[in-house]
Design an enzyme around this catalytic site. Sequence first.
Site, PDB file in Angstrom:
ATOM      1  N   HIS A  77      32.086  26.026  59.207  1.00 13.75           N
ATOM      2  CA  HIS A  77      31.667  26.156  57.806  1.00 13.75           C
ATOM      3  C   HIS A  77      31.342  27.619  57.505  1.00 13.75           C
ATOM      4  O   HIS A  77      30.887  28.363  58.386  1.00 13.75           O
ATOM      5  CB  HIS A  77      30.504  25.218  57.462  1.00 13.75           C
ATOM      6  CG  HIS A  77      29.237  25.424  58.229  1.00 13.75           C
ATOM      7  ND1 HIS A  77      28.314  26.390  57.895  1.00 13.75           N
ATOM      8  CD2 HIS A  77      28.725  24.785  59.305  1.00 13.75           C
ATOM      9  CE1 HIS A  77      27.284  26.320  58.726  1.00 13.75           C
ATOM     10  NE2 HIS A  77      27.513  25.366  59.603  1.00 13.75           N
ATOM     11  N   ASP A  79      29.348  28.688  54.936  1.00 12.23           N
ATOM     12  CA  ASP A  79      28.078  28.906  54.225  1.00 12.23           C
ATOM     13  C   ASP A  79      26.921  29.033  55.207  1.00 12.23           C
ATOM     14  O   ASP A  79      27.022  28.672  56.373  1.00 12.23           O
ATOM     15  CB  ASP A  79      27.816  27.752  53.248  1.00 12.23           C
ATOM     16  CG  ASP A  79      27.781  26.393  53.939  1.00 12.23           C
ATOM     17  OD1 ASP A  79      28.583  26.163  54.861  1.00 12.23           O
ATOM     18  OD2 ASP A  79      26.944  25.554  53.558  1.00 12.23           O
ATOM     19  N   ASP A 109      25.274  30.012  63.397  1.00 11.08           N
ATOM     20  CA  ASP A 109      25.480  28.838  62.526  1.00 11.08           C
ATOM     21  C   ASP A 109      26.042  29.277  61.182  1.00 11.08           C
ATOM     22  O   ASP A 109      25.321  29.372  60.216  1.00 11.08           O
ATOM     23  CB  ASP A 109      24.158  28.090  62.349  1.00 11.08           C
ATOM     24  CG  ASP A 109      24.325  26.796  61.589  1.00 11.08           C
ATOM     25  OD1 ASP A 109      25.456  26.310  61.497  1.00 11.08           O
ATOM     26  OD2 ASP A 109      23.324  26.266  61.075  1.00 11.08           O
ATOM     27  N   GLU A 141      28.673  23.105  53.827  1.00 17.24           N
ATOM     28  CA  GLU A 141      28.246  22.184  54.891  1.00 17.24           C
ATOM     29  C   GLU A 141      26.736  22.041  54.898  1.00 17.24           C
ATOM     30  O   GLU A 141      26.199  20.973  55.176  1.00 17.24           O
ATOM     31  CB  GLU A 141      28.739  22.683  56.257  1.00 17.24           C
ATOM     32  CG  GLU A 141      28.531  21.685  57.397  1.00 17.24           C
ATOM     33  CD  GLU A 141      27.188  21.787  58.113  1.00 17.24           C
ATOM     34  OE1 GLU A 141      26.858  20.860  58.859  1.00 17.24           O
ATOM     35  OE2 GLU A 141      26.443  22.778  57.908  1.00 17.24           O
ATOM     36  N   GLU A 142      26.046  23.136  54.596  1.00 19.16           N
ATOM     37  CA  GLU A 142      24.579  23.135  54.680  1.00 19.16           C
ATOM     38  C   GLU A 142      23.915  22.426  53.500  1.00 19.16           C
ATOM     39  O   GLU A 142      22.711  22.202  53.534  1.00 19.16           O
ATOM     40  CB  GLU A 142      24.052  24.575  54.769  1.00 19.16           C
ATOM     41  CG  GLU A 142      24.533  25.364  55.973  1.00 19.16           C
ATOM     42  CD  GLU A 142      23.894  24.932  57.289  1.00 19.16           C
ATOM     43  OE1 GLU A 142      23.154  23.928  57.292  1.00 19.16           O
ATOM     44  OE2 GLU A 142      24.150  25.588  58.308  1.00 19.16           O
ATOM     45  N   GLU A 166      30.135  24.398  65.851  1.00 17.34           N
ATOM     46  CA  GLU A 166      28.683  24.509  65.616  1.00 17.34           C
ATOM     47  C   GLU A 166      28.005  24.905  66.930  1.00 17.34           C
ATOM     48  O   GLU A 166      28.521  24.618  68.013  1.00 17.34           O
ATOM     49  CB  GLU A 166      28.113  23.158  65.157  1.00 17.34           C
ATOM     50  CG  GLU A 166      28.587  22.681  63.802  1.00 17.34           C
ATOM     51  CD  GLU A 166      27.783  23.245  62.645  1.00 17.34           C
ATOM     52  OE1 GLU A 166      26.938  24.143  62.865  1.00 17.34           O
ATOM     53  OE2 GLU A 166      28.021  22.794  61.510  1.00 17.34           O
ATOM     54  N   HIS A 352      19.105  28.271  61.369  1.00 17.52           N
ATOM     55  CA  HIS A 352      18.163  28.035  60.273  1.00 17.52           C
ATOM     56  C   HIS A 352      16.816  28.731  60.526  1.00 17.52           C
ATOM     57  O   HIS A 352      15.790  28.296  60.017  1.00 17.52           O
ATOM     58  CB  HIS A 352      17.923  26.521  60.049  1.00 17.52           C
ATOM     59  CG  HIS A 352      19.182  25.755  59.737  1.00 17.52           C
ATOM     60  ND1 HIS A 352      19.179  24.497  59.181  1.00 17.52           N
ATOM     61  CD2 HIS A 352      20.486  26.071  59.897  1.00 17.52           C
ATOM     62  CE1 HIS A 352      20.426  24.070  59.030  1.00 17.52           C
ATOM     63  NE2 HIS A 352      21.229  25.019  59.456  1.00 17.52           N
TER      64      HIS A 352
HETATM   65 ZN   LIG Z   1      26.085  24.687  60.992  1.00 19.95          ZN
END
Ligand SMILES: [Zn+2]
Length: 379
Positions: A77, A79, A109, A141-142, A166, A352
């Site tokens: 992903h 984003d 990520d 995706e997030e 991931e 994150h």
């Molecule tokens: Zn991710």
Amino acid sequence: MTPGFNDLFNRLLAEHSVSSSNPAIDQSNLGVINLLADTFSDLGFTCELVDVPGHHKKANLIATLGTGPGGLVLSGHTDTVPFDEALWHTNPLAMTEKDNRLYGLGATDMKGFFAVVHEAVQDFLDADLQQPLIILATADEESSMEGARTMVAKGRPKARAAVIGEPTGLRPIHMHKGIMMEGIHVQGRSGHSSNPALGRNALEAMYDVISALLRFRQQLQMEYRNPHFVIDMPTLNLGVIHGGDNPNRICGHCDLEFDVRLLPGMASDAIREKIAALIAPIASKHQVEIKLTRLIPGVEAFDNMDSELGRLAEVLTGHAPESVAFGTEGPFLQQLGMDTIILGPGSIDQAHQPNEYMSLDQVRPCINILQSLIKQYCL
Ligand SMILES: [Zn+2]
């Protein structure tokens, strides 16, 4: 690694691509998508942008080398989650190499994965691929997973196998739970508290709704168990409640929000129907209106046990496929008919978080794994 590795890594981080359900901070991902399209076109890939309908300035990319059925998808992903710059020790929107780590927002990520993929494909640019090598880069995706949903709606891409990069510490993952987030709104009627007949108490109806949900949870936990998960049963968490305004007024409305974590074998639609059936009699008993709404579109559980790709990944990594607690685009790629696992560099513990990084120790081993898979599925 080629001299371009750090440069591409840095440029990927520099393209802002926060995705959020909050429109005030949601950003386009086109900077990342265009950068990837240019980069892989230069290598000879055929690049196609797929717009995400209904979303302003969001797209997916399918970059393909070789033709025909079968082949391998390497997916990630584009984003990132929102970030708090004040908590970072380095510039989050640039790559900083320090202590054998590559720091930056999306380092692990998972924009950094595309730089790793770029490195891995270099050896195959002049190879006579028998089956296609496909790079898939998705949007959102997030937040909503709308990018992956768009691909399912289009029925593309198709390949024999797919790896989602991931951060898993290079351990193959073949299973995770699904998630639904739901809201229940009870609309009663307020009135003077001295006479209950003057209104319809939404809070009392919600009391019955909560009791029903907790009984339903117990029933689900008796019915479904899966020893592959640390928390081996489905969960239902009551997360938010708001209602009423004053002790001397009959509560006119009440809102509840909860999530359900689904085990493989539990379909979210069926669960939602059962919840709707539970609350209908409560509405008529209390003569109130009760509405069930989904707060997010939800992600199904992912289960790809005993797969060819899983066995191959076990040989290449020395780790048997495992389950994880976080959700991915895995169920969507699986829906497209691909043998799918999650396997990528870096650790979810850094995702994150401020000062996110990818450990450099993971890069070369990841390239080797990807190259072995390309040989297996594309040559
Ligand atoms: Zn991710």
